[in-house]
Scaffold this motif. Structure first.
Motif, PDB file in Angstrom:
ATOM      1  N   ARG A 110       1.022  -0.563   0.370  1.00  0.00           N
ATOM      2  CA  ARG A 110       0.449  -0.005   0.076  1.00  0.00           C
ATOM      3  C   ARG A 110       0.771   1.280  -0.163  1.00  0.00           C
ATOM      4  O   ARG A 110       0.455   2.072  -0.887  1.00  0.00           O
ATOM      5  CB  ARG A 110      -0.616   0.218   0.935  1.00  0.00           C
ATOM      6  CG  ARG A 110      -1.381   0.870   1.433  1.00  0.00           C
ATOM      7  CD  ARG A 110      -2.657   1.559   2.264  1.00  0.00           C
ATOM      8  NE  ARG A 110      -3.301   2.559   2.584  1.00  0.00           N
ATOM      9  CZ  ARG A 110      -4.451   2.415   2.017  1.00  0.00           C
ATOM     10  NH1 ARG A 110      -5.029   2.122   1.167  1.00  0.00           N
ATOM     11  NH2 ARG A 110      -4.769   4.033   2.400  1.00  0.00           N
ATOM     12  N   LEU A 372     -13.147  -3.023  -2.616  1.00  0.00           N
ATOM     13  CA  LEU A 372     -12.224  -1.907  -1.859  1.00  0.00           C
ATOM     14  C   LEU A 372     -11.823  -1.461  -3.385  1.00  0.00           C
ATOM     15  O   LEU A 372     -11.182  -0.275  -3.474  1.00  0.00           O
ATOM     16  CB  LEU A 372     -11.461  -1.748  -0.752  1.00  0.00           C
ATOM     17  CG  LEU A 372     -11.687  -2.169   0.251  1.00  0.00           C
ATOM     18  CD1 LEU A 372     -10.836  -2.303   1.398  1.00  0.00           C
ATOM     19  CD2 LEU A 372     -13.402  -1.013   1.017  1.00  0.00           C
ATOM     20  N   ARG A 376     -10.873   2.933  -4.709  1.00  0.00           N
ATOM     21  CA  ARG A 376      -9.222   2.838  -5.484  1.00  0.00           C
ATOM     22  C   ARG A 376      -9.666   3.693  -6.533  1.00  0.00           C
ATOM     23  O   ARG A 376      -8.959   4.763  -6.932  1.00  0.00           O
ATOM     24  CB  ARG A 376      -8.500   1.266  -5.564  1.00  0.00           C
ATOM     25  CG  ARG A 376      -8.084   0.961  -3.898  1.00  0.00           C
ATOM     26  CD  ARG A 376      -6.733   0.432  -3.803  1.00  0.00           C
ATOM     27  NE  ARG A 376      -7.004  -1.111  -5.404  1.00  0.00           N
ATOM     28  CZ  ARG A 376      -7.466  -2.243  -4.518  1.00  0.00           C
ATOM     29  NH1 ARG A 376      -7.967  -2.594  -3.447  1.00  0.00           N
ATOM     30  NH2 ARG A 376      -7.605  -3.011  -5.405  1.00  0.00           N
ATOM     31  N   THR A 466     -12.566   1.995   3.696  1.00  0.00           N
ATOM     32  CA  THR A 466     -11.126   1.166   3.646  1.00  0.00           C
ATOM     33  C   THR A 466     -11.598   0.550   5.061  1.00  0.00           C
ATOM     34  O   THR A 466     -11.284  -1.051   5.363  1.00  0.00           O
ATOM     35  CB  THR A 466      -9.753   1.791   3.330  1.00  0.00           C
ATOM     36  OG1 THR A 466     -10.164   2.047   1.531  1.00  0.00           O
ATOM     37  CG2 THR A 466      -8.193   0.591   3.582  1.00  0.00           C
ATOM     38  N   TRP A 470     -11.827  -2.892   7.125  1.00  0.00           N
ATOM     39  CA  TRP A 470     -11.199  -3.643   7.586  1.00  0.00           C
ATOM     40  C   TRP A 470     -11.521  -4.312   8.437  1.00  0.00           C
ATOM     41  O   TRP A 470     -11.157  -5.859   9.154  1.00  0.00           O
ATOM     42  CB  TRP A 470      -9.932  -3.662   7.654  1.00  0.00           C
ATOM     43  CG  TRP A 470      -9.394  -3.665   5.729  1.00  0.00           C
ATOM     44  CD1 TRP A 470      -8.847  -3.112   4.718  1.00  0.00           C
ATOM     45  CD2 TRP A 470      -8.638  -4.808   5.426  1.00  0.00           C
ATOM     46  NE1 TRP A 470      -8.088  -3.267   3.733  1.00  0.00           N
ATOM     47  CE2 TRP A 470      -7.970  -4.424   3.793  1.00  0.00           C
ATOM     48  CE3 TRP A 470      -8.530  -6.341   5.730  1.00  0.00           C
ATOM     49  CZ2 TRP A 470      -7.530  -5.486   2.407  1.00  0.00           C
ATOM     50  CZ3 TRP A 470      -8.469  -7.032   4.384  1.00  0.00           C
ATOM     51  CH2 TRP A 470      -8.203  -6.738   3.119  1.00  0.00           C
TER      52      TRP A 470
END
Length: 538
Positions: A110, A372, A376, A466, A470
């Motif tokens: 990331r 996700l 992005r 995000t 998670w």
């Protein structure tokens, strides 16, 4: 006389400290979820072992199980003593090291490859930053996080009454797994241009090394040399709570340093935004199949899905071939029949059911990454560009949602078919393929709920989606660990985790999978409704 001003040479890692602070701030939620999950898995495994094997006879029975059923050694690890602490280390080794490596891989990818893909690294090019500042910052944060996780694990074990030396050894093993995962991700981020491909390749390499270690340990005898050819084997041979071998940590540190140096060398041989592995040139014209947003979403997720499918198939074949035969041989043992009764499974399928319920969590990781992707795409500006044409935002987002919901179905089907095929090769029963695939597919609704939660956050709170996605997965993992250790009541587990309702041990009704699917559909519809009421991008 004229003089020529020379520009001072910038150090390759200049500005790494500044970027490290930015990584800590931006990925604070990921760091918290990863750290808590890893520490919880290890401490929860220790607590579970203490309650599961309270007496010497119970520990002796577990030791006998490990000697008789080597498949536990393949996927978990070896036990080097029959004490409660050594058995706890054996149970926590596999899940703890994989979780530690997974978080490190996601963090490094990331902070490097994802930043390049989004254009963020190029925007920072005008600042006084070195060429490798982002890689140095990512590795510094990942390696430092490994130290923090190891410290937390050691403190928790000592506080629980475990011996200090063994606690520090097990904590060092888990922290070193973070280092190994970070080094692998640093290299794969230089090889590929895709974020998912870089993360999947690094995690696949780590788990492949885990299986190489397991195969050598399972074979025993002269084959034990295989446990010394990969870092995972070195970590296992530290032997926490069993006459610790501290020197086995030295090659791990040396290997990490060498692989990190290789990553820096590779980073200097490629262009910003590019990878060292050549990309296949596409056709001059797109095929007719790419004229829909659904086809584009499938194409974007194709590489990641193929890599994950290959990894799942490899694990499933090994599990089915080795596990099914071993459990069939010991199906009449008292502890096997007791476990089978709790899982509502045939004694011959006990290990498979137990393992699949654990493998659903890594599959959920891929599903979260897939859902996700829509965020992005929006953050990178590609979504806005696509929406400038005759494409509505609902149809665009729904296409990515459909792919994210299909991914766990595909991976679970691959897992079931692979385990069934491996079992058929071992036992000769071709019907195992259908039977095992049906069992794995019944777990999909639980993953759908996590995907739908992340998608609802994308529609309503895009900047937090995000973290929420998670966190939803982490709650499921931690809640299961907590209920197994007696930390939380079963009712709370059923309330907070969708995975509880597909677990045969906790399932309250046979209609639970259907109810979870309805819940996922409702959350997804709410996400689409919220998306229509906000700006794009947001």
């Amino acid at each position: 006389m004229t003089t020529t001003a020379t520009r001072p040479r910038r150090r390759p890692a200049a500005g790494a400290l500044l970027l490290a602070r930015a990584v800590l701030r931006r990925d604070r939620v990921l760091l918290a979820v990863w750290s808590l999950s890893t520490v919880g898995i290890v401490l929860g495994g220790v607590a579970a072992a203490g309650t599961t094997y309270p007496t010497a006879s119970d520990r002796a029975a577990r030791w006998e199980q490990l000697q008789q059923v080597p498949v536990f050694v393949l996927f978990q690890g070896r036990a080097f003593a029959d004490t409660a602490e050594a058995l706890a280390a054996q149970q926590a080794f596999g899940a703890g090291t994989v979780c530690a490596a997974l978080g490190a891989v996601l963090l490094v990818v990331r902070a490097t490859r994802a930043e390049e893909a989004s254009g963020g690294r190029e925007l920072l090019g005008g600042l006084p930053l070195g060429r490798h500042a982002d890689l140095a910052a990512a590795l510094a944060v990942a390696l430092g996080s490994g130290v923090v996780i190891a410290t937390a694990v050691a403190a928790g074990l000592v506080a629980a009454g475990a011996p200090v030396a063994g606690s520090v050894a097990l904590a060092s093993v888990v922290g070193s797994a973070c280092w190994v995962g970070a080094a692998l991700a640093a290299v794969t981020a230089q090889l590929t241009t895709g974020t998912g491909a870089a993360a999947g390749l690094a995690l696949g390499l780590f788990y492949a090394m885990h299986l190489v270690r397991g195969l050598g340990a399972m074979a025993g005898g002269s084959a034990l040399w295989a446990t010394w050819v990969v870092p995972n084997g070195w970590l296992e041979n530290v032997r926490p709570f069993a006459d610790e071998r501290w020197w086995a940590l030295v090659p791990v540190a040396v290997w990490t340093g060498a692989v990190a140096a290789l990553a820096f060398a590779l980073a200097g041989r490629r262009d910003l935004g590019a990878g060292l592995l050549p990309e296949r040139a596409g056709p001059a014209r797109a095929s007719r199949s790419l004229r829909s947003v659904l086809a584009l979403a499938v194409r974007a997720e194709r590489t990641s899905l193929v890599l994950w499918s290959g990894a799942v198939a490899g694990v499933g074949l090994a599990m089915g071939y080795v596990g099914a035969g071993a459990m069939a041989e010991y199906a009449e043992a008292r502890w096997v029949r007791a476990l089978a009764a709790g899982l509502r499974a045939d004694p011959a399928d006990t290990f498979f059911v137990y393992a699949v319920l654990a493998l659903v969590f890594p599959i959920a990781v891929q599903a979260v990454l897939a859902v996700l992707r829509v965020r992005r795409e929006e953050a990178a500006g590609r979504g806005e560009l696509l929406l400038s044409g005759p494409v509505g935002r609902v149809r665009w987002a729904a296409a990515h949602l459909a792919v994210a919901l299909a991914c766990p179905v595909v991976l679970l089907a691959v897992l079931g078919a692979a385990v069934g095929a491996g079992s058929a090769l071992s036992t000769g029963s071709a019907a195992d393929v259908v039977r095992f695939t049906g069992l794995t597919l019944s777990l999909a609704p639980a993953v759908w709920v996590v995907v739908a939660v992340a998608f609802l956050a994308f529609g309503a709170l895009p900047r937090l989606c995000t973290a929420i996605g998670w966190a939803a997965l982490a709650v499921g993992v931690l809640a299961e660990i907590a209920v197994k250790t007696g930390t939380v009541p079963e009712a709370l587990f059923l309330l907070t985790s969708p995975f509880a309702h597909v677990n045969p041990y906790y399932r309250t009704t046979d209609a639970a999978p259907m109810l979870l699917a309805v819940l996922a559909l409702a959350l997804a519809c709410l996400g689409l409704w919220a998306l229509r009421r906000r700006d794009v991008p947001a």
